[in-house]
Design a protein around this motif. Structure first.
Motif, mmCIF file in Angstrom:
data_model
loop_
_atom_site.group_PDB
_atom_site.id
_atom_site.type_symbol
_atom_site.label_atom_id
_atom_site.label_comp_id
_atom_site.label_asym_id
_atom_site.label_seq_id
_atom_site.Cartn_x
_atom_site.Cartn_y
_atom_site.Cartn_z
ATOM 1 N N SER A 161 -8.608 5.197 6.972
ATOM 2 C CA SER A 161 -7.596 6.103 7.593
ATOM 3 C C SER A 161 -8.178 6.625 8.732
ATOM 4 O O SER A 161 -7.513 7.302 9.587
ATOM 5 N N ARG A 182 -8.429 0.822 13.555
ATOM 6 C CA ARG A 182 -7.080 1.207 14.157
ATOM 7 C C ARG A 182 -7.775 1.813 15.544
ATOM 8 O O ARG A 182 -9.095 2.379 15.711
ATOM 9 N N VAL A 214 0.581 12.368 11.958
ATOM 10 C CA VAL A 214 -0.706 11.603 12.345
ATOM 11 C C VAL A 214 -1.605 12.367 13.270
ATOM 12 O O VAL A 214 -1.153 12.823 14.211
ATOM 13 N N GLU A 268 -4.000 10.153 8.294
ATOM 14 C CA GLU A 268 -4.217 9.256 9.225
ATOM 15 C C GLU A 268 -4.796 9.713 10.623
ATOM 16 O O GLU A 268 -4.055 10.649 11.184
#
Length: 343
Positions: free
Chosen positions: A36, A65, A263, A306
């Motif tokens: 996440s 990410r 997000v 996220e």
């Protein structure tokens, strides 16, 4: 399902299947939770490692990410085959040019289609564009053109087009359930929310408890901002991050998007340069944030959230205030400023 008709062998087989399915589900949930947290990669410095070194550092630290703020082809080249999910940014000074459909098609062909082996997840069309800014009128037309270009390449199932907002667009943020987009922001953001909803895209929001604390320490105490407050306040909140995020959710509800995902496209704490900006507070914030976003908020309890930490490095070319140059998780020599696990 009624299993009473099954034989004992069938029961055993079904039990095994259900057990394996349960393991798979729990593993998926755990994996999703671990995944996440991403990290924003800002490159506004003259002493930073090469793009390839940065991507290698992400991989070595298990950071899966990344957010980049412009069409940085050197970074995109380094990201090829890395399996790192990417938020690709359209800089604010490029928005007006992308109101031309042909220019948007060219942009997507050059920076998205040409990098089919980069896992671009979102395209952020603008970052914190204020409602009254000269670029504000270009945001939605640019988003539409980028979306059309993405759809023409059959990538709409893989890539979502959005924008990143400041949470100051939300008025009446306390208690969070009263959150609503401000009068100034409403005519700007409501059509954008409708666009996101029609395309199944999330809203990206930059959430900073640090600035809320230093702007109003009387109502937003340090413990409340750092996730270290022990008791809930009169609105039922134990930390400022949840309160800010739930204010955004409440504003989205009132704008007709009660189920839209948000997000957290930036969140961080500076280690120097201002009130409450020190290494101890920053490390506490990042560690607590990483743990916290595995779950949800009082309004949306089903996590993970996220979230992208800001930022990978201190950026020495950023303008004042000095805090802006001290948000890095790593020093320019790639040494860690804090003892943080990203998994």
């Amino acid at each position: 399902m009624d299993h009473t008709f099954l034989s004992s062998r069938g029961n055993t087989a079904m039990t095994t299947i259900l057990l394996l399915f349960g393991i798979l589900i729990s593993t998926t949930v755990e994996f999703t939770g671990a995944q996440s947290v991403g990290v924003c990669y800002g490159a506004n410095g003259d002493n930073l490692p090469s793009r390839q070194e940065v991507v290698d550092l992400y991989k070595s630290k298990g950071i899966n990410r990344m957010r980049i703020y412009d069409q940085d082809e050197e970074a995109l080249q380094a990201l090829r085959g890395s399996n790192i999910e990417v938020i690709l940014g359209v800089p604010n000074d490029k928005l007006q040019s992308l109101t031309d459909a042909g220019a948007a098609n060219d942009w997507v062909n050059k920076y998205v289609k040409a990098y089919s082996d980069v896992k671009i997840k979102y395209i952020a069309v603008g970052n914190e564009v204020p409602p009254g800014d000269a670029a504000a009128g270009s945001v939605l037309p640019a988003m539409r053109n980028i979306q059309n270009a993405i759809s023409s390449t059959n990538l709409q199932g893989q890539i979502k087009v959005s924008l990143a907002i400041k949470t100051s667009l939300v008025a009446n943020p306390y208690p969070p359930e009263n959150g609503v987009f401000s009068d100034e922001a409403r005519s700007y953001i409501t059509p954008i929310v409708d666009f996101l909803k029609s395309n199944g895209a999330p809203l990206l929001a930059n959430v900073y408890t640090y600035f809320a604390h230093v702007d109003d320490p009387q109502h937003n105490s340090l413990n409340y901002a750092l996730f270290t407050q022990q008791e809930k306040n009169d609105a039922g909140y134990q930390n400022l991050f949840d309160a800010i995020l739930d204010g955004v959710y409440a504003a989205l509800e009132k704008a007709g998007a009660p189920y839209m995902k948000v997000v957290v496209s930036e969140s961080g704490w500076p280690s120097a340069g201002g009130d409450a900006a020190n290494v101890q507070n920053a490390e506490s914030y990042y560690k607590n944030l990483i743990q916290h976003v595995k779950g949800g908020t009082p309004k949306r309890p089903n996590g993970p959230i996220e979230t992208y930490l800001f930022a990978m490095f201190d950026e020495n070319r950023k303008p004042d205030p000095e805090t802006e140059r001290n948000f890095g998780l790593f020093r320019p020599d790639k040494s860690a400023k804090y003892q943080i696990s990203f998994n």
